[in-house]
Design a protein around this motif. Structure first.
Motif, PDB file in Angstrom:
ATOM      1  N   HIS A 110       0.786  -1.280  -0.098  1.00 16.21           N
ATOM      2  CA  HIS A 110       0.078  -0.087  -0.051  1.00 16.21           C
ATOM      3  C   HIS A 110       0.937   1.274   0.189  1.00 16.21           C
ATOM      4  O   HIS A 110       1.502   1.639   0.878  1.00 16.21           O
ATOM      5  CB  HIS A 110      -0.936   0.003   1.034  1.00 16.21           C
ATOM      6  CG  HIS A 110      -1.901   1.163   1.298  1.00 16.21           C
ATOM      7  ND1 HIS A 110      -3.243   1.017   0.873  1.00 16.21           N
ATOM      8  CD2 HIS A 110      -1.711   2.182   1.566  1.00 16.21           C
ATOM      9  CE1 HIS A 110      -3.859   2.115   1.061  1.00 16.21           C
ATOM     10  NE2 HIS A 110      -3.004   3.092   1.575  1.00 16.21           N
TER      11      HIS A 110
ATOM     12  N   CYS B 175      -6.271   4.192  -1.690  1.00 13.43           N
ATOM     13  CA  CYS B 175      -7.308   4.902  -0.998  1.00 13.43           C
ATOM     14  C   CYS B 175      -8.043   5.522  -1.873  1.00 13.43           C
ATOM     15  O   CYS B 175      -8.525   6.834  -1.601  1.00 13.43           O
ATOM     16  CB  CYS B 175      -6.399   5.947   0.024  1.00 13.43           C
ATOM     17  SG  CYS B 175      -5.240   5.294   0.993  1.00 13.43           S
TER      18      CYS B 175
ATOM     19  N   TYR C  90     -12.781   9.511   2.665  1.00 15.32           N
ATOM     20  CA  TYR C  90     -12.539  10.734   2.057  1.00 15.32           C
ATOM     21  C   TYR C  90     -13.502  11.239   0.851  1.00 15.32           C
ATOM     22  O   TYR C  90     -13.751  10.261   0.126  1.00 15.32           O
ATOM     23  CB  TYR C  90     -11.179  10.761   1.409  1.00 15.32           C
ATOM     24  CG  TYR C  90      -9.866  10.531   1.941  1.00 15.32           C
ATOM     25  CD1 TYR C  90      -9.412  11.351   3.064  1.00 15.32           C
ATOM     26  CD2 TYR C  90      -9.447   9.329   1.807  1.00 15.32           C
ATOM     27  CE1 TYR C  90      -8.165  10.882   3.760  1.00 15.32           C
ATOM     28  CE2 TYR C  90      -8.148   8.975   2.610  1.00 15.32           C
ATOM     29  CZ  TYR C  90      -7.788   9.727   3.302  1.00 15.32           C
ATOM     30  OH  TYR C  90      -6.574   9.349   4.277  1.00 15.32           O
TER      31      TYR C  90
ATOM     32  N   HIS D  44      -9.370   1.238   1.652  1.00 19.43           N
ATOM     33  CA  HIS D  44      -9.226   1.897   2.673  1.00 19.43           C
ATOM     34  C   HIS D  44     -10.571   2.106   3.484  1.00 19.43           C
ATOM     35  O   HIS D  44     -11.507   2.900   2.752  1.00 19.43           O
ATOM     36  CB  HIS D  44      -8.424   3.451   2.502  1.00 19.43           C
ATOM     37  CG  HIS D  44      -8.486   4.168   3.700  1.00 19.43           C
ATOM     38  ND1 HIS D  44      -7.815   5.387   3.960  1.00 19.43           N
ATOM     39  CD2 HIS D  44      -9.389   4.164   5.120  1.00 19.43           C
ATOM     40  CE1 HIS D  44      -7.905   5.973   4.823  1.00 19.43           C
ATOM     41  NE2 HIS D  44      -8.803   5.354   5.682  1.00 19.43           N
TER      42      HIS D  44
ATOM     43  N   HIS E  63      -4.103  -0.984   5.218  1.00 22.01           N
ATOM     44  CA  HIS E  63      -3.507  -0.229   6.448  1.00 22.01           C
ATOM     45  C   HIS E  63      -4.572  -0.424   7.485  1.00 22.01           C
ATOM     46  O   HIS E  63      -4.937   0.377   8.044  1.00 22.01           O
ATOM     47  CB  HIS E  63      -3.135   1.023   6.220  1.00 22.01           C
ATOM     48  CG  HIS E  63      -4.026   2.179   5.539  1.00 22.01           C
ATOM     49  ND1 HIS E  63      -5.329   2.109   5.821  1.00 22.01           N
ATOM     50  CD2 HIS E  63      -3.967   3.023   4.788  1.00 22.01           C
ATOM     51  CE1 HIS E  63      -6.046   2.951   4.961  1.00 22.01           C
ATOM     52  NE2 HIS E  63      -5.324   3.455   4.203  1.00 22.01           N
TER      53      HIS E  63
END
Ligand SMILES: [Zn+2]
Length: 532
Positions: A61, A90, A194, A222, A252
């Motif tokens: 990642h 992400c 996000y 993510h 992650h």
């Protein structure tokens, strides 16, 4: 004559088998022979007595797709022994950039990736294929496994706006995803905390992933929550895999916020359960207890909407500030945060904030943390990066051992000398892989050396279906690391991150030395890898 001979090496071959003594012969980009080779000769011989030789590390990642155009030598990564990086994570990839609202997409991506905002040569590409071609022409020092970002695709079709996709927009996004896969993407990534990723419903993601899965592409996520809602968020990712047939990577992995530390075990159990069910689910982590993100991520989701100008407008409006504060205390990312665990790491417009905690900065000027954050975002045009000390070391030790856990930097490739802005950055960009070898293998004994190397190479390659990398055996690609098992260590810290790891002596990528005697050779033998 062969190109390389490593003599008397302690070979840790990536399978998880105990180390053994052998010589390794490399010819061109390929490992030719492994074993005792008395009398073998090569153009270059490395005496590896007392040193470990293992397969190059795979960073599962990485955000180097945004740094490689500026720093193709990827110094901070290859100094760790990383020879392959999975990028486009992400939900964020530098391409495709649409004709219609190209600027909006660039501004939006730049706001999230403020560490590299100024210098990315955006004008060099539009399509995903263009971007990969740009990298190929430029030449890079490590191998690249590229993903396409769902956030990039969505903002290209719908802008950075909330709301459901119309049938036509959905079709447009599916077409873009399919095109990217055909042009070389290995799969699709999401970043569901996000905007615009957070605006996509599970159903929207499923519809998009159906197209990707049909082509055999991966789903890297993510996930939608890494604190209170960790378990639900893992379940959502698994469900997308189950219902589309895609292989799933939970990116992650972490349980953030003290009150959520207990969720780590439950979330890993859910992954185990999915595997028992026959689904293909893996995860990855970086070996630190702090995460890294932008200060903007603390704002309520609705307040992050509509691009930079809209966000700045809200921050200047006192009525909206009250509403934002209320929402931040009620739920979302900001709710479980203790402000003395938030360290400012990057603030190019206000460098005096760097290295300090939000709680101290706020107290110093007699403001609440919320008001300080609003003011600071205004002053810096939203460009503040933070490290958030939100994880438990005990959890980290257990997570590292999980059989489906692989490793990542979640970082970029910087040079310690600095061709990028000199803000502080999370030390993982320089130290993640050596830190596992020094802290978790040598000092803590959490993993054996062969287990750690297996997770960094063989297991990661298996996860990616990379059949010709990740192991030391005849016929595989000559991606190799030579390190000193006694001296290897990370040197990067939160207040002095721009320092290369120590003890990584030789790094070979496709048969060419990229690190020699601990220094970067300038060579760029990395390939943009094709999915087999
Ligand atoms: Zn992420």
């Amino acid at each position: 004559m062969s190109d390389f001979l490593f003599k008397n090496a302690t070979v840790v071959d990536g399978t998880g088998k105990p180390p053994f003594e052998a010589d390794i012969l490399v010819e061109g980009p390929v490992i030719r022979q492994v074993g005792r080779m008395d009398g073998a000769r090569a153009k270059r011989t490395v005496d590896a007595q007392g040193l470990v030789v293992c397969p190059g590390f795979i960073d599962m990642h990485c955000h180097a797709d945004f740094s490689l155009p500026i720093v193709p030598s990827a110094d901070s990564l290859v100094h760790q022994g990383i020879t392959t990086a999975v990028v486009g994570q992400c939900g964020l990839s530098p391409a495709p950039l649409p004709q219609s609202n190209r600027e909006e997409v660039i501004v939006g991506l730049s706001a999230i990736l403020s560490e590299v905002e100024e210098e990315i040569p955006w004008s060099e590409w539009s399509s995903f294929g263009d971007y990969l071609l740009f990298l190929r022409r430029l030449g890079v020092s490590l191998n690249v496994v590229p993903l396409v970002g769902q956030g990039t695709i969505r903002s290209g079709i719908m802008g950075f706006r909330e709301g459901r996709a119309s049938e036509e927009q959905m079709k447009g996004m599916q077409e873009e995803a399919a095109k990217a896969i055909q042009q070389g993407a290995w799969g699709l990534s999401t970043g569901l905390i996000y905007p615009p990723g957070s605006y996509a419903s599970t159903d929207e993601l499923k519809e998009l992933m159906q197209v990707v899965a049909r082509e055999g592409g991966f789903y890297f996520s993510h996930i939608r929550g890494e604190s209170e809602t960790l378990v639900e968020a893992v379940a959502e990712a698994i469900r997308i895999g189950r219902e589309t047939g895609a292989s799933v990577q939970i990116s992650h992995f972490k349980a953030a916020g003290r009150q959520n530390w207990g969720e780590s075990k439950k979330a890993l159990a859910l992954i185990d359960q999915a595997c028992k069910e026959g689904l293909d689910v893996y995860t990855d982590m970086y070996p630190y207890t702090a995460g890294s993100t932008t200060l903007v991520a603390f704002l309520p989701e609705w307040a992050q909407e509509g691009g930079k100008e809209a966000v700045l407008g809200r921050l200047s409006d006192s009525a909206i500030r009250i509403k934002m504060t209320e929402d931040m205390m009620k739920g979302g990312f900001a709710k479980s945060v203790e402000w003395d665990t938030v360290l400012i790491t990057g603030s190019p417009r206000k460098p005096e904030y760097q290295g300090l905690l939000v709680s101290d900065l706020a107290a110093r000027v007699g403001k609440t943390a919320h008001v300080w954050i609003f003011d600071a975002l205004l002053e810096t045009n939203l460009q503040i990066h933070i490290a958030l000390f939100a994880m438990s070391e005990d959890n980290r030790k257990r997570e590292i051992r999980h059989p489906l856990m692989t490793f990542c930097t979640d970082g970029m490739g910087f040079t310690a000398m600095g061709s990028l802005p000199r803000s502080l950055t999370h030390p993982r960009s320089y130290g993640a892989f050596p830190r596992i070898l020094s802290h978790y293998v040598r000092e803590e004994g959490i993993l054996s050396l062969e287990e750690a190397v297996h997770k960094m190479s063989g297991l990661a390659a298996k996860r990616l279906n990379l059949k010709d990398r990740g192991l030391i055996k005849p016929g595989t690609a000559a991606d190799l690391v030579v390190f000193d098992p006694v001296k290897v260590r990370d040197r990067a810290t939160y207040d002095n991150p721009h320092q290369y790891a120590e003890g990584i002596l030789e790094v070979i990528v496709n048969g060419e030395p990229v690190i020699h005697e601990g220094s970067h050779t300038g060579s760029r033998p990395g390939r943009i890898l094709n999915r087999l």
